[in-house]
Design an enzyme around this catalytic site. Structure first.
Site, mmCIF file in Angstrom:
data_model
loop_
_atom_site.group_PDB
_atom_site.id
_atom_site.type_symbol
_atom_site.label_atom_id
_atom_site.label_comp_id
_atom_site.label_asym_id
_atom_site.label_seq_id
_atom_site.Cartn_x
_atom_site.Cartn_y
_atom_site.Cartn_z
ATOM 1 N N GLY A 1 -2.182 -39.580 -47.962
ATOM 2 C CA GLY A 1 -1.384 -40.839 -48.231
ATOM 3 C C GLY A 1 -2.598 -41.882 -48.548
ATOM 4 O O GLY A 1 -3.279 -41.173 -48.945
ATOM 5 N N GLN B 1 -6.206 -49.579 -51.120
ATOM 6 C CA GLN B 1 -7.759 -48.591 -50.937
ATOM 7 C C GLN B 1 -7.568 -48.355 -52.934
ATOM 8 O O GLN B 1 -8.901 -48.046 -52.976
ATOM 9 C CB GLN B 1 -7.217 -47.462 -50.734
ATOM 10 C CG GLN B 1 -6.842 -47.109 -49.170
ATOM 11 C CD GLN B 1 -6.427 -45.448 -48.541
ATOM 12 O OE1 GLN B 1 -5.110 -45.302 -48.430
ATOM 13 N NE2 GLN B 1 -7.578 -45.138 -48.149
ATOM 14 N N CYS C 1 -9.726 -39.443 -43.981
ATOM 15 C CA CYS C 1 -9.438 -40.797 -44.938
ATOM 16 C C CYS C 1 -10.011 -41.237 -46.144
ATOM 17 O O CYS C 1 -11.023 -40.629 -46.411
ATOM 18 C CB CYS C 1 -9.508 -42.326 -44.446
ATOM 19 S SG CYS C 1 -9.237 -43.345 -45.200
ATOM 20 N N LEU C 2 -9.184 -41.538 -47.337
ATOM 21 C CA LEU C 2 -10.000 -41.235 -48.599
ATOM 22 C C LEU C 2 -10.975 -42.250 -49.096
ATOM 23 O O LEU C 2 -11.551 -42.398 -50.023
ATOM 24 C CB LEU C 2 -9.055 -41.479 -49.770
ATOM 25 C CG LEU C 2 -7.814 -40.425 -49.845
ATOM 26 C CD1 LEU C 2 -6.861 -40.796 -50.485
ATOM 27 C CD2 LEU C 2 -8.417 -38.681 -50.117
ATOM 28 N N HIS D 1 -1.338 -45.043 -39.828
ATOM 29 C CA HIS D 1 -2.596 -45.040 -40.566
ATOM 30 C C HIS D 1 -2.841 -45.692 -41.678
ATOM 31 O O HIS D 1 -3.819 -46.491 -41.530
ATOM 32 C CB HIS D 1 -3.567 -43.327 -40.720
ATOM 33 C CG HIS D 1 -4.564 -43.249 -41.257
ATOM 34 N ND1 HIS D 1 -5.739 -42.226 -41.215
ATOM 35 C CD2 HIS D 1 -4.684 -43.499 -42.795
ATOM 36 C CE1 HIS D 1 -6.799 -42.753 -42.131
ATOM 37 N NE2 HIS D 1 -6.152 -43.880 -42.815
ATOM 38 N N GLU D 2 -1.542 -45.551 -42.379
ATOM 39 C CA GLU D 2 -2.056 -46.424 -43.718
ATOM 40 C C GLU D 2 -1.190 -48.138 -43.316
ATOM 41 O O GLU D 2 -1.816 -48.365 -44.129
ATOM 42 C CB GLU D 2 -0.976 -45.937 -44.886
ATOM 43 C CG GLU D 2 -0.820 -43.900 -45.253
ATOM 44 C CD GLU D 2 -2.804 -44.231 -45.855
ATOM 45 O OE1 GLU D 2 -3.133 -45.331 -46.369
ATOM 46 O OE2 GLU D 2 -2.819 -43.012 -45.674
ATOM 47 N N HIS E 1 -4.341 -49.829 -42.936
ATOM 48 C CA HIS E 1 -4.753 -49.800 -43.829
ATOM 49 C C HIS E 1 -4.563 -51.413 -44.513
ATOM 50 O O HIS E 1 -4.952 -52.638 -45.243
ATOM 51 C CB HIS E 1 -4.551 -49.249 -45.103
ATOM 52 C CG HIS E 1 -5.904 -47.493 -45.295
ATOM 53 N ND1 HIS E 1 -7.205 -48.299 -45.258
ATOM 54 C CD2 HIS E 1 -5.555 -46.463 -44.885
ATOM 55 C CE1 HIS E 1 -7.760 -46.947 -45.197
ATOM 56 N NE2 HIS E 1 -6.521 -46.355 -44.748
#
Length: 171
Positions: free
Chosen positions: A46, A51, A94-95, A136-137, A140
């Site tokens: 995701g 990000q 997380c990226l 989670h996304e 963000h």
């Protein structure tokens, strides 16, 4: 299509609340394509537009289980309509916080409303990994990171580590 740079903590842009997508344009479509390419390259499941330093309410996700398969999905202006009282615990990563994983408690299921790239509005129930990932996304998009759900001690330790690494990289 292009692979974009994924920003990581302590970059303050990750704390910015993203703006709604007003209209689905060729730029929005190109952003989604770039985000998929970036997400697959990372690799991740995701990615929120913030990000890649674009403060728009757009998420790409692919929860395909098998190697070689893909199930790409785009969520524009997603919002959680309801959450279950049941809690699920998943180990999240997380990226934007590379190579750091921690168990996080979240509602086990959610109902989400979003628009796709065709401008169609959908409502969908999410459970399991999908529920965790969409929450989670969406976090963000609201300037929230999964480490915000951890104890202050763990959160401070992670921030200190990444702040130190960023300072060393800047030298």
């Amino acid at each position: 299509m292009a692979i974009r740079e994924i920003i990581s903590i302590p970059d303050k842009r990750l704390r910015r609340v993203s703006e709604p997508v007003e209209k689905i344009t060729s730029e929005v479509r190109a952003l989604a394509e770039d985000m998929f390419e970036t997400m697959y390259d990372a690799p991740g499941i995701g990615l929120a537009a913030i990000q890649v330093a674009v403060p728009l309410r757009l998420i790409t996700m692919d929860l395909a289980k098998k190697e070689g398969e893909s199930a790409p999905r785009v969520f524009i202006n997603p919002e959680i309509l309801s959450k279950s009282e049941d809690i699920a615990v998943y180990e999240e990563g997380c990226l934007s916080i590379p190579e750091y994983y921690e168990e996080v408690e979240r509602p086990a299921s959610v109902r989400v409303r979003f628009m796709d790239l065709e401008g169609e509005v959908h409502e969908e129930d999410a459970e399991g990994l999908f529920a965790t990932c969409i929450q989670h996304e969406i976090d963000h998009l609201n300037g929230v990171l999964f480490i915000d759900y951890l104890s202050k001690l763990k959160r401070d330790r992670v921030m200190k580590k990444f702040t130190k690494a960023a300072k060393l990289a800047a030298k």
